[in-house]
Write an enzyme that holds these catalytic residues in place. Structure first.
Site, short mmCIF file in Angstrom:
data_model
loop_
_atom_site.label_atom_id
_atom_site.label_comp_id
_atom_site.label_asym_id
_atom_site.label_seq_id
_atom_site.Cartn_x
_atom_site.Cartn_y
_atom_site.Cartn_z
N ASP A 1 -5.69 -1.12 -10.42
CA ASP A 1 -7.06 -1.63 -10.46
C ASP A 1 -7.40 -2.26 -11.80
OD1 ASP A 1 -7.03 -0.44 -8.02
OD2 ASP A 1 -8.49 1.13 -8.51
N GLY B 1 -14.18 0.39 -2.41
CA GLY B 1 -12.75 0.11 -2.47
C GLY B 1 -12.43 -1.17 -3.23
N SER C 1 -28.21 0.28 -18.26
CA SER C 1 -27.64 -0.13 -16.97
C SER C 1 -28.75 -0.67 -16.09
CB SER C 1 -26.96 1.07 -16.29
OG SER C 1 -26.79 0.77 -14.91
N THR D 1 2.76 2.08 -2.23
CA THR D 1 4.04 1.69 -2.82
C THR D 1 4.11 2.05 -4.30
OG1 THR D 1 3.03 -0.46 -3.14
CG2 THR D 1 4.55 -0.25 -1.28
N ASP D 2 2.93 2.21 -4.94
CA ASP D 2 2.91 2.40 -6.41
C ASP D 2 3.71 3.63 -6.83
OD1 ASP D 2 0.99 3.99 -5.20
OD2 ASP D 2 -0.54 3.68 -6.74
N GLU E 1 0.85 -1.20 0.00
CA GLU E 1 0.00 0.00 0.00
C GLU E 1 0.88 1.24 0.00
OE1 GLU E 1 -3.30 0.29 -1.07
OE2 GLU E 1 -3.64 -1.27 0.43
N SER F 1 -15.40 0.53 -10.84
CA SER F 1 -15.18 1.28 -12.08
C SER F 1 -14.18 0.55 -12.98
CB SER F 1 -14.72 2.71 -11.79
OG SER F 1 -13.49 2.73 -11.10
N SER G 1 -13.17 -1.41 -6.49
CA SER G 1 -12.94 -0.96 -7.86
C SER G 1 -13.98 -1.44 -8.87
CB SER G 1 -11.54 -1.37 -8.32
OG SER G 1 -11.04 -0.36 -9.14
P1 ADP Z 1 -15.08 2.12 -7.03
O1 ADP Z 1 -14.13 2.27 -5.88
O2 ADP Z 1 -16.10 1.06 -6.76
O3 ADP Z 1 -14.36 1.95 -8.32
P2 ADP Z 1 -15.78 4.61 -8.25
O4 ADP Z 1 -16.41 5.83 -7.72
O5 ADP Z 1 -14.41 4.70 -8.83
O6 ADP Z 1 -15.86 3.50 -7.10
O7 ADP Z 1 -16.69 4.01 -9.41
C1 ADP Z 1 -18.06 3.84 -9.20
C2 ADP Z 1 -18.80 4.30 -10.45
O8 ADP Z 1 -18.68 3.31 -11.49
C3 ADP Z 1 -20.29 4.43 -10.20
O9 ADP Z 1 -20.62 5.72 -9.70
C4 ADP Z 1 -20.85 4.20 -11.60
O10 ADP Z 1 -20.74 5.36 -12.39
C5 ADP Z 1 -19.90 3.16 -12.18
N1 ADP Z 1 -20.41 1.80 -11.88
C6 ADP Z 1 -19.84 0.87 -11.10
N2 ADP Z 1 -20.61 -0.25 -11.02
C7 ADP Z 1 -21.69 0.00 -11.77
C8 ADP Z 1 -22.87 -0.76 -12.08
N3 ADP Z 1 -23.07 -1.98 -11.60
N4 ADP Z 1 -23.78 -0.20 -12.90
C9 ADP Z 1 -23.58 1.04 -13.39
N5 ADP Z 1 -22.51 1.80 -13.14
C10 ADP Z 1 -21.57 1.30 -12.33
MG MG Z 2 -12.93 3.34 -9.05
#
Ligand code: ADP
Ligand code: MG
Length: 378
Positions: free
Chosen positions: A171, A122, A67, A35-36, A33, A126, A124
């Site tokens: 990630d 946390g 979605s 470390t990147d 952690e 996204s 990920s």
């Molecule tokens: P994380 O830490 O989970 O990556 P982020 O804030 O980086 O949190 O990313 C979350 C965003 O990714 C959400 O606000 C949405 O825009 C998108 N996202 C993630 N999962 C979904 C899902 N199942 N359906 C639609 N959008 C999603």
């Molecule tokens: Mg994210």
């Protein structure tokens, strides 16, 4: 599979017929952690929580996506000016644009997607979303000619250029390269990586999300980076990756106590990742757990990125006899990752819920995870 069925039903209902299924995973980071940005190692793995999409080319130059989880629909073209409003759709648009910018092909398509990676916990979600669509676009329109590492970079650039998140590569790397029963040691300096077997028979990996996020005034993240850079300069190395404790001790008189402890954590953490790799090769999960506790101590006392709630969860794990526990992620909130003997699982999770709730007025969110495959066609 429940998720697949749900998507399939909605696809048929809205669009008729069927498409091809793709999925990609969320991730954990066992150790390594902060470390990147010091040119060190991280040690992530993909998990059994995914974003899944059913996709079909539509022969036009338009993308139409539904979605399921947000119950929202987006339609957009593939030129830079066509960026959709909805933030969730920008992840998909960004992936398409980043592929096109690199000379790859993306045609119009229809898609329905859903997931079970908790958002913003946390894990990920996204990166799972980006990797799912990047993998799919590579398979559908590019004959899988885009290298996997490039798919990860496409996800990372999407965050930078279309979602306003200045993230590293871990990630997306973990989401793309994840392999069942394996963690990956990624060398953040060279980009080289190696798989290590992770089959903790008799143990479960448990994430405990404190659901708190402390926004601190002067960016503590930037201050940590600056400390590391200052010490590296003083030691005459490019990053702390090349520093040793002997070098740090020799320079102790010339740097502030704060900088000393920041650098000490980073240098020790580099070694801990290597120690965990040795322990995994020997199947020694007790040593893995001990290293996790040491990382927590370092993050809390030397690097000072913990908070009351995370230290409480760590103490609670220790009291319950949990094998390993530490902050996962940047700190100041978010979750702990715990390596828990199966016979303690019930006791630990119920105590964490009850005692955290009693002290902080809300329950933590608890997720059990299994190290699983990353991006794939189903
Ligand atoms: P994380 O830490 O989970 O990556 P982020 O804030 O980086 O949190 O990313 C979350 C965003 O990714 C959400 O606000 C949405 O825009 C998108 N996202 C993630 N999962 C979904 C899902 N199942 N359906 C639609 N959008 C999603
Ligand atoms: Mg994210």
């Amino acid at each position: 599979m429940e998720l697949k069925e749900k998507i399939s039903n909605i696809f048929t209902e809205r669009l008729g017929g069927e498409g091809t299924f793709y999925a990609s995973a969320g991730r954990i980071n066992l150790i390594g952690e902060h470390t990147d940005y010091n040119g060190g190692f991280v040690f992530p793995g993909a998990i059994d929580k995914v974003i899944m999409a059913e996709i079909r080319a539509n022969g036009s130059d338009k993308v139409r996506v539904f979605s399921v989880d947000i119950n929202d629909y987006a339609e957009f073209g593939l030129n830079e000016a066509d960026a959709p409003e909805q933030s969730w759709a920008r992840y998909i648009f960004g992936v398409c644009r980043e592929i096109i910018k690199r000379g790859g092909k993306v045609g119009g398509f229809d898609a329905v997607f859903a997931g079970n990676v908790p958002l913003g916990a946390g894990l990920s979600s996204s990166a799972a979303l980006e990797s799912c669509f990047a993998f799919a676009m590579n398979d559908m329109f590019n004959g899988n000619t885009i290298e996997k590492f490039e798919l990860a970079r496409i996800g990372q650039s999407t965050e930078h250029n279309y979602c306003g998140v200045n993230c590293g590569i871990m990630d997306q790397f973990a989401s793309v390269f994840g392999k069942q029963g394996n963690l990956m040691r990624l060398d953040c300096r060279s980009g080289e990586f190696e798989y290590f077997p992770f089959n903790p028979q008799g143990y479960t990996l448990v994430l405990v999300d404190s659901v708190v996020k402390h926004e601190l005034a002067d960016s503590p993240y930037n201050k940590r980076r600056q400390s590391c850079e200052r010490v590296a300069r003083r030691l005459g190395v490019e990053t702390l990756r090349d520093a040793t404790m002997e070098m740090l001790e020799a320079a102790k008189g010339d740097i502030t106590a704060e900088d000393y402890f920041r650098a000490k954590y980073v240098i020790e953490e580099k070694q801990r990742v290597l120690d965990v790799c040795d322990a995994l090769n020997a199947g020694d999960y007790e040593t893995v757990g001990r290293c996790m506790y040491e990382t927590h101590r370092g993050l809390s006392k030397d690097y000072e990125v913990s908070c009351e709630e995370l230290d409480y969860l760590n103490d609670l794990a220790k009291e319950c006899g949990v094998t390993g526990s530490r902050i996962m992620g940047g700190g100041f909130g978010g979750c702990t990752i715990n390596l828990v003997k199966n016979e303690l699982l019930e006791k630990f999770t119920s105590e964490a819920r009850a005692r955290f709730n009693e002290k902080y007025g809300h329950e933590p969110k608890i997720y059990e995870v299994i190290i699983s495959d990353g991006a794939r066609r189903l």
